[in-house]
Design an enzyme around this catalytic site. Structure first.
Site, PDB file in Angstrom:
ATOM      1  N   ILE A 127       0.838  -1.195   0.000  1.00  0.00           N
ATOM      2  CA  ILE A 127       0.000   0.000   0.000  1.00  0.00           C
ATOM      3  C   ILE A 127       0.876   1.249   0.000  1.00  0.00           C
ATOM      4  O   ILE A 127       1.964   1.267   0.580  1.00  0.00           O
ATOM      5  CB  ILE A 127      -0.903   0.021   1.260  1.00  0.00           C
ATOM      6  CG1 ILE A 127      -1.743  -1.247   1.348  1.00  0.00           C
ATOM      7  CG2 ILE A 127      -1.797   1.251   1.275  1.00  0.00           C
ATOM      8  CD1 ILE A 127      -2.518  -1.380   2.652  1.00  0.00           C
ATOM      9  N   CYS A 128       0.377   2.302  -0.636  1.00  0.00           N
ATOM     10  CA  CYS A 128       0.942   3.640  -0.545  1.00  0.00           C
ATOM     11  C   CYS A 128       2.325   3.706  -1.190  1.00  0.00           C
ATOM     12  O   CYS A 128       2.469   3.487  -2.387  1.00  0.00           O
ATOM     13  CB  CYS A 128       0.958   4.083   0.922  1.00  0.00           C
ATOM     14  SG  CYS A 128       1.290   5.834   1.183  1.00  0.00           S
ATOM     15  N   ALA A 129       3.352   3.999  -0.428  1.00  0.00           N
ATOM     16  CA  ALA A 129       4.717   4.073  -0.952  1.00  0.00           C
ATOM     17  C   ALA A 129       5.342   2.700  -1.129  1.00  0.00           C
ATOM     18  O   ALA A 129       6.276   2.535  -1.915  1.00  0.00           O
ATOM     19  CB  ALA A 129       5.581   4.911  -0.010  1.00  0.00           C
ATOM     20  N   TYR A 148       0.812   5.299  -3.960  1.00  0.00           N
ATOM     21  CA  TYR A 148       0.472   6.670  -3.589  1.00  0.00           C
ATOM     22  C   TYR A 148       0.663   7.545  -4.832  1.00  0.00           C
ATOM     23  O   TYR A 148       1.689   7.448  -5.504  1.00  0.00           O
ATOM     24  CB  TYR A 148       1.364   7.142  -2.441  1.00  0.00           C
ATOM     25  CG  TYR A 148       0.960   8.493  -1.919  1.00  0.00           C
ATOM     26  CD1 TYR A 148      -0.137   8.624  -1.072  1.00  0.00           C
ATOM     27  CD2 TYR A 148       1.650   9.628  -2.304  1.00  0.00           C
ATOM     28  CE1 TYR A 148      -0.532   9.872  -0.605  1.00  0.00           C
ATOM     29  CE2 TYR A 148       1.262  10.878  -1.839  1.00  0.00           C
ATOM     30  CZ  TYR A 148       0.178  10.991  -0.991  1.00  0.00           C
ATOM     31  OH  TYR A 148      -0.216  12.220  -0.538  1.00  0.00           O
TER      32      TYR A 148
END
Length: 189
Positions: A127-129, A148
């Protein structure tokens, strides 16, 4: 609320895939964290998968089991990553957050586990970075993925998707954009 539902979607999707291994066995999930990991992503993954009946282990890739997350929340990991290095998990789910994702990227133990996970065709979630920073750095990022939505992360992905969650069945990798999409992982499979 929409962000929370996206993480639930990712987690539920992961759980369905994990449960396909055996209906008699409790799926095992590893959630590695470090100082600077994203607390919403970490808590959504661990809480949702625990509620769905998974055995979730939170492992610190830092210097101690107590981690100070990206917004200052303190999270106590169950173990140090080295303590579970030889264990098999159905899913390794990586929260984002900076500089936590960089610490995960730099963990030799986690890197070895991620490569073994991939080679054994077991699931990886990021998730995200984490898709760009962790998976991208170690050649584990699917050709199409999401992360992200910042240029410095998207440029690492060959075909960055605008979707909140991307399931790459061939590589057995699920990626999600960030805290607001972490619950969406449940509906991905």
């Amino acid at each position: 609320m929409r962000r929370a539902s996206m993480l639930i979607a990712l987690c539920a999707s992961s759980l369905r895939a994990v449960r396909s291994f055996s209906s008699l066995r409790v799926p095992r999930v590893l959630v590695p964290i470090a100082d600077g990991s994203e607390e919403i992503e970490t808590s959504c993954i661990t809480d949702t998968l625990t509620r769905f009946g998974c055995a979730v282990t939170v492992a610190s890739c830092g210097d101690q089991t107590l981690c100070v997350m990206s917004r200052g929340l303190k999270v106590q990991a169950d173990v140090m990553i080295e303590e579970v290095a030889d264990e098999v998990f159905d899913l390794i789910a990586l929260p984002g957050g900076m500089p936590g994702a960089e610490t995960l990227r730099d963990s030799n133990t986690l890197t070895t586990m991620l490569h073994a996970q991939s080679q054994s065709n077991r699931q990886i979630g990021a998730i995200c970075a984490a898709p760009a920073v962790v998976l991208g750095a170690h050649g584990l990022l699917p050709q199409q993925a999401t992360c992200y939505p910042a240029a410095k992360f998207r440029e690492v992905i060959d075909q960055p998707a605008d979707a909140r969650v991307v399931v790459s069945a061939k590589e057995n990798v699920i990626t999600s954009q960030g805290p607001g999409t972490s619950l969406d992982l449940r509906s991905s499979s």
